[in-house]
Design a protein around this motif. Sequence first.
Motif, PDB file in Angstrom:
ATOM      1  N   GLN A 262     -10.340 -14.884  86.305  1.00  0.00           N
ATOM      2  CA  GLN A 262      -9.851 -13.776  85.480  1.00  0.00           C
ATOM      3  C   GLN A 262      -8.488 -14.155  84.924  1.00  0.00           C
ATOM      4  OE1 GLN A 262     -11.079 -10.002  86.248  1.00  0.00           O
ATOM      5  NE2 GLN A 262      -9.435  -8.932  85.196  1.00  0.00           N
ATOM      6  N   LEU A 263      -8.400 -14.155  83.590  1.00  0.00           N
ATOM      7  CA  LEU A 263      -7.161 -14.494  82.909  1.00  0.00           C
ATOM      8  C   LEU A 263      -6.647 -13.272  82.158  1.00  0.00           C
ATOM      9  CD1 LEU A 263      -8.094 -17.984  81.370  1.00  0.00           C
ATOM     10  CD2 LEU A 263      -7.274 -17.455  83.679  1.00  0.00           C
ATOM     11  N   SER A 264      -5.344 -13.078  82.210  1.00  0.00           N
ATOM     12  CA  SER A 264      -4.702 -11.961  81.529  1.00  0.00           C
ATOM     13  C   SER A 264      -3.527 -12.494  80.714  1.00  0.00           C
ATOM     14  CB  SER A 264      -4.206 -10.928  82.552  1.00  0.00           C
ATOM     15  OG  SER A 264      -3.505  -9.879  81.927  1.00  0.00           O
ATOM     16  N   GLY A 265      -3.631 -12.407  79.398  1.00  0.00           N
ATOM     17  CA  GLY A 265      -2.557 -12.891  78.548  1.00  0.00           C
ATOM     18  C   GLY A 265      -2.340 -14.391  78.636  1.00  0.00           C
ATOM     19  N   VAL A 266      -3.391 -15.148  78.895  1.00  0.00           N
ATOM     20  CA  VAL A 266      -3.310 -16.606  79.011  1.00  0.00           C
ATOM     21  C   VAL A 266      -3.670 -17.243  77.671  1.00  0.00           C
ATOM     22  CG1 VAL A 266      -4.342 -18.634  80.112  1.00  0.00           C
ATOM     23  CG2 VAL A 266      -3.742 -16.625  81.484  1.00  0.00           C
ATOM     24  N   THR A 267      -2.907 -18.238  77.252  1.00  0.00           N
ATOM     25  CA  THR A 267      -3.128 -18.858  75.947  1.00  0.00           C
ATOM     26  C   THR A 267      -3.190 -20.377  76.051  1.00  0.00           C
ATOM     27  OG1 THR A 267      -0.746 -18.943  75.482  1.00  0.00           O
ATOM     28  CG2 THR A 267      -1.936 -16.980  74.748  1.00  0.00           C
ATOM     29  N   ARG A 268      -3.925 -20.956  75.111  1.00  0.00           N
ATOM     30  CA  ARG A 268      -3.986 -22.409  74.919  1.00  0.00           C
ATOM     31  C   ARG A 268      -4.248 -23.134  76.233  1.00  0.00           C
ATOM     32  NH1 ARG A 268       0.621 -20.650  71.632  1.00  0.00           N
ATOM     33  NH2 ARG A 268      -0.180 -20.351  69.532  1.00  0.00           N
ATOM     34  N   SER A 269      -5.265 -22.673  76.924  1.00  0.00           N
ATOM     35  CA  SER A 269      -5.630 -23.216  78.226  1.00  0.00           C
ATOM     36  C   SER A 269      -7.105 -23.581  78.232  1.00  0.00           C
ATOM     37  CB  SER A 269      -5.302 -22.198  79.324  1.00  0.00           C
ATOM     38  OG  SER A 269      -3.909 -21.938  79.360  1.00  0.00           O
ATOM     39  N   SER A 270      -7.544 -24.275  79.280  1.00  0.00           N
ATOM     40  CA  SER A 270      -8.924 -24.775  79.339  1.00  0.00           C
ATOM     41  C   SER A 270      -9.598 -24.394  80.649  1.00  0.00           C
ATOM     42  CB  SER A 270      -8.936 -26.301  79.200  1.00  0.00           C
ATOM     43  OG  SER A 270      -8.457 -26.707  77.937  1.00  0.00           O
ATOM     44  N   ILE A 271     -10.839 -23.925  80.513  1.00  0.00           N
ATOM     45  CA  ILE A 271     -11.744 -23.717  81.644  1.00  0.00           C
ATOM     46  C   ILE A 271     -12.938 -24.626  81.383  1.00  0.00           C
ATOM     47  CG2 ILE A 271     -13.189 -22.074  82.886  1.00  0.00           C
ATOM     48  CD1 ILE A 271     -11.370 -19.831  81.859  1.00  0.00           C
ATOM     49  N   SER A 272     -13.035 -25.724  82.107  1.00  0.00           N
ATOM     50  CA  SER A 272     -14.051 -26.714  81.760  1.00  0.00           C
ATOM     51  C   SER A 272     -14.637 -27.377  82.994  1.00  0.00           C
ATOM     52  CB  SER A 272     -13.444 -27.796  80.844  1.00  0.00           C
ATOM     53  OG  SER A 272     -12.384 -28.469  81.501  1.00  0.00           O
ATOM     54  N   ASN A 273     -15.913 -27.681  82.893  1.00  0.00           N
ATOM     55  CA  ASN A 273     -16.620 -28.468  83.906  1.00  0.00           C
ATOM     56  C   ASN A 273     -16.556 -27.853  85.307  1.00  0.00           C
ATOM     57  OD1 ASN A 273     -15.521 -30.726  81.792  1.00  0.00           O
ATOM     58  ND2 ASN A 273     -17.562 -31.228  82.564  1.00  0.00           N
ATOM     59  N   ASN A 274     -16.589 -26.534  85.366  1.00  0.00           N
ATOM     60  CA  ASN A 274     -16.642 -25.855  86.650  1.00  0.00           C
ATOM     61  C   ASN A 274     -18.073 -25.406  86.953  1.00  0.00           C
ATOM     62  OD1 ASN A 274     -13.599 -25.444  87.256  1.00  0.00           O
ATOM     63  ND2 ASN A 274     -13.837 -24.695  85.155  1.00  0.00           N
ATOM     64  N   ARG A 275     -18.411 -25.331  88.212  1.00  0.00           N
ATOM     65  CA  ARG A 275     -19.654 -24.712  88.650  1.00  0.00           C
ATOM     66  C   ARG A 275     -19.293 -23.340  89.203  1.00  0.00           C
ATOM     67  NH1 ARG A 275     -21.876 -22.817  93.846  1.00  0.00           N
ATOM     68  NH2 ARG A 275     -24.087 -22.603  93.449  1.00  0.00           N
ATOM     69  N   LEU A 276     -19.815 -22.292  88.568  1.00  0.00           N
ATOM     70  CA  LEU A 276     -19.446 -20.913  88.871  1.00  0.00           C
ATOM     71  C   LEU A 276     -20.672 -20.154  89.356  1.00  0.00           C
ATOM     72  CD1 LEU A 276     -17.502 -20.380  85.526  1.00  0.00           C
ATOM     73  CD2 LEU A 276     -16.510 -21.078  87.704  1.00  0.00           C
ATOM     74  N   HIS A 277     -20.568 -19.518  90.508  1.00  0.00           N
ATOM     75  CA  HIS A 277     -21.697 -18.793  91.093  1.00  0.00           C
ATOM     76  C   HIS A 277     -21.203 -17.422  91.523  1.00  0.00           C
ATOM     77  CE1 HIS A 277     -24.890 -18.567  94.559  1.00  0.00           C
ATOM     78  NE2 HIS A 277     -25.162 -17.724  93.578  1.00  0.00           N
ATOM     79  N   SER A 278     -21.899 -16.386  91.090  1.00  0.00           N
ATOM     80  CA  SER A 278     -21.462 -15.034  91.417  1.00  0.00           C
ATOM     81  C   SER A 278     -22.659 -14.122  91.606  1.00  0.00           C
ATOM     82  CB  SER A 278     -20.582 -14.487  90.285  1.00  0.00           C
ATOM     83  OG  SER A 278     -20.169 -13.161  90.575  1.00  0.00           O
ATOM     84  N   GLY A 289      -5.694  -9.992  75.618  1.00  0.00           N
ATOM     85  CA  GLY A 289      -5.266 -10.828  74.501  1.00  0.00           C
ATOM     86  C   GLY A 289      -5.226 -12.315  74.790  1.00  0.00           C
ATOM     87  N   SER A 290      -5.940 -12.779  75.797  1.00  0.00           N
ATOM     88  CA  SER A 290      -6.001 -14.221  76.057  1.00  0.00           C
ATOM     89  C   SER A 290      -6.592 -14.927  74.841  1.00  0.00           C
ATOM     90  CB  SER A 290      -6.852 -14.504  77.297  1.00  0.00           C
ATOM     91  OG  SER A 290      -6.246 -13.990  78.463  1.00  0.00           O
ATOM     92  N   SER A 291      -5.876 -15.890  74.303  1.00  0.00           N
ATOM     93  CA  SER A 291      -6.247 -16.452  73.006  1.00  0.00           C
ATOM     94  C   SER A 291      -6.079 -17.968  72.964  1.00  0.00           C
ATOM     95  CB  SER A 291      -5.396 -15.818  71.896  1.00  0.00           C
ATOM     96  OG  SER A 291      -5.625 -14.422  71.821  1.00  0.00           O
ATOM     97  N   GLU A 292      -6.854 -18.567  72.050  1.00  0.00           N
ATOM     98  CA  GLU A 292      -6.823 -20.011  71.795  1.00  0.00           C
ATOM     99  C   GLU A 292      -7.147 -20.813  73.047  1.00  0.00           C
ATOM    100  OE1 GLU A 292      -3.522 -21.426  69.288  1.00  0.00           O
ATOM    101  OE2 GLU A 292      -3.050 -19.301  68.945  1.00  0.00           O
ATOM    102  N   ASN A 293      -8.068 -20.296  73.846  1.00  0.00           N
ATOM    103  CA  ASN A 293      -8.509 -20.985  75.049  1.00  0.00           C
ATOM    104  C   ASN A 293      -9.852 -21.660  74.813  1.00  0.00           C
ATOM    105  OD1 ASN A 293      -6.381 -19.992  76.987  1.00  0.00           O
ATOM    106  ND2 ASN A 293      -7.210 -18.023  76.297  1.00  0.00           N
ATOM    107  N   LEU A 294     -10.120 -22.712  75.569  1.00  0.00           N
ATOM    108  CA  LEU A 294     -11.392 -23.423  75.519  1.00  0.00           C
ATOM    109  C   LEU A 294     -12.162 -23.158  76.803  1.00  0.00           C
ATOM    110  CD1 LEU A 294     -13.348 -25.568  74.308  1.00  0.00           C
ATOM    111  CD2 LEU A 294     -11.977 -27.301  75.528  1.00  0.00           C
ATOM    112  N   VAL A 295     -13.403 -22.663  76.643  1.00  0.00           N
ATOM    113  CA  VAL A 295     -14.324 -22.484  77.771  1.00  0.00           C
ATOM    114  C   VAL A 295     -15.522 -23.376  77.472  1.00  0.00           C
ATOM    115  CG1 VAL A 295     -15.682 -20.861  79.131  1.00  0.00           C
ATOM    116  CG2 VAL A 295     -13.531 -20.102  78.081  1.00  0.00           C
TER     117      VAL A 295
END
Length: 444
Positions: A262-278, A289-295
């Motif tokens: 969970q990101l709040s107001g995070v910018t120009r960041s990357s979420i990549s190559n993760n294994r996510l299980h929920s 307003g998290s913006s300019e991020n790469l998922v």
Amino acid sequence: MSGANHYDVTTWPVGDPAEDIGQVINSIIADVKQRQAVTADGGKPGAVIYIPPGDYRLRTQVVIDISFLRIEGAGHGFTSSSIRFNVPEDEWPDLHELWPGGSRVLVDLAPGTGEDESKGAAFYVERSGSPRISSLEFANFCIDGLHFDPDGSDLQPENTYVNGKTGIHVSSANDSFRVNGMGFVYLEHALVLHNADALSIHDNFIAECGSCVELRGWGQASKITDNLIGAGFKGHSIYAENHGGLLITANNIFPRGASSIQLSGVTRSSISNNRLHSFYPGMVVLGSGSSENLVSSNHFLRDHEPWTPFLGIDNGREDTYGLLRVSGSNNSVIGNHFSEIIDAQGIRPAGSTPVIIRVAAGSGNYVSSNHIVALDVHAATSDSCFAAQVDALLATDASDGLTVTTVMVDPGSARNTVLDSGTEAQVVADRRLNAVRATPVIGS
């Protein structure tokens, strides 16, 4: 290894580390400060504090206000306390291990109701003034919160994820901290860091904690990489606010956090190559307003809770919320795999269509080349945690496909681009305000 700046908690003459390792480490830090005075050439190399394998109770909070300190052990020692506490106690004699091992710090603090959460931290880091506290390292030992407490619900107390205890709490601005090879278990908060710069959280086992990694305040240029992480249903596995240049990569994030990331107001960041299980919707949330991020290139798996002690528990989000929810602008969601493997009879609200990617607010978001698998499966359960979860992970047979909305763009969001992430019927967006190219349908 020996030397004036290398300490062993078991040979330090002040205190008994088995009874209160906090008192011992505080005494060592006082010695470092007394011996290392400022000179024209530096004069403050810091120190290494070594914790050999063993159990060490912590009854006094460790307070750190010096840079260049490394606290290290001889093994993260993680083992599941949750499985043990949900096995009948008369079966405990047959278990090979009952408690975590390695270099294990047992948090025996008793924070009072309503106290600031930092009071329940085993390790508390704070220093005002200039420069920021820097180059603090925690490596290769276990911080064990021991037990959870009743929360007023019908849950077995050991399943509440509540005890007021924190592993490491950093309250002041910091630079180049490292948390590597650690084990955290049965803490309400494992890691809480404010105002972090160039932080590295790498190769840790952080699980069965209320929340695992919390980056608060603001920060930049930090990374959370190659960790095994799993929070409780009331908290987040990874939470960050007001950060720029954050790298979240190659983590294996397993249930049962209210969110995986969970990101709040995070910018120009990357979420990549993760294994996510929920077990719940809202696996990854780009909020406030998290913006300019790469998922990109992540594997999302949402399925059902198979273990009987936690049946009926959820994070309060409906299936229309989205597995990935975006409330911000100019984010890129590219090349992810989503598996929604649930029992259609359990969809909430009843009769609704689950949403995979939901663009709830913002503009200029780019959603492309995501693959979605949605299957309707019968939800089986078991009293065995390990067997139940492995069986659920390996099951690929399904009675029917599951109707889903692969991408939903809310009316309040516009000028987004959605490419090859769902058929014409699966993408819900105003084509007058957003660019949409549907995934081709075989035989059409």
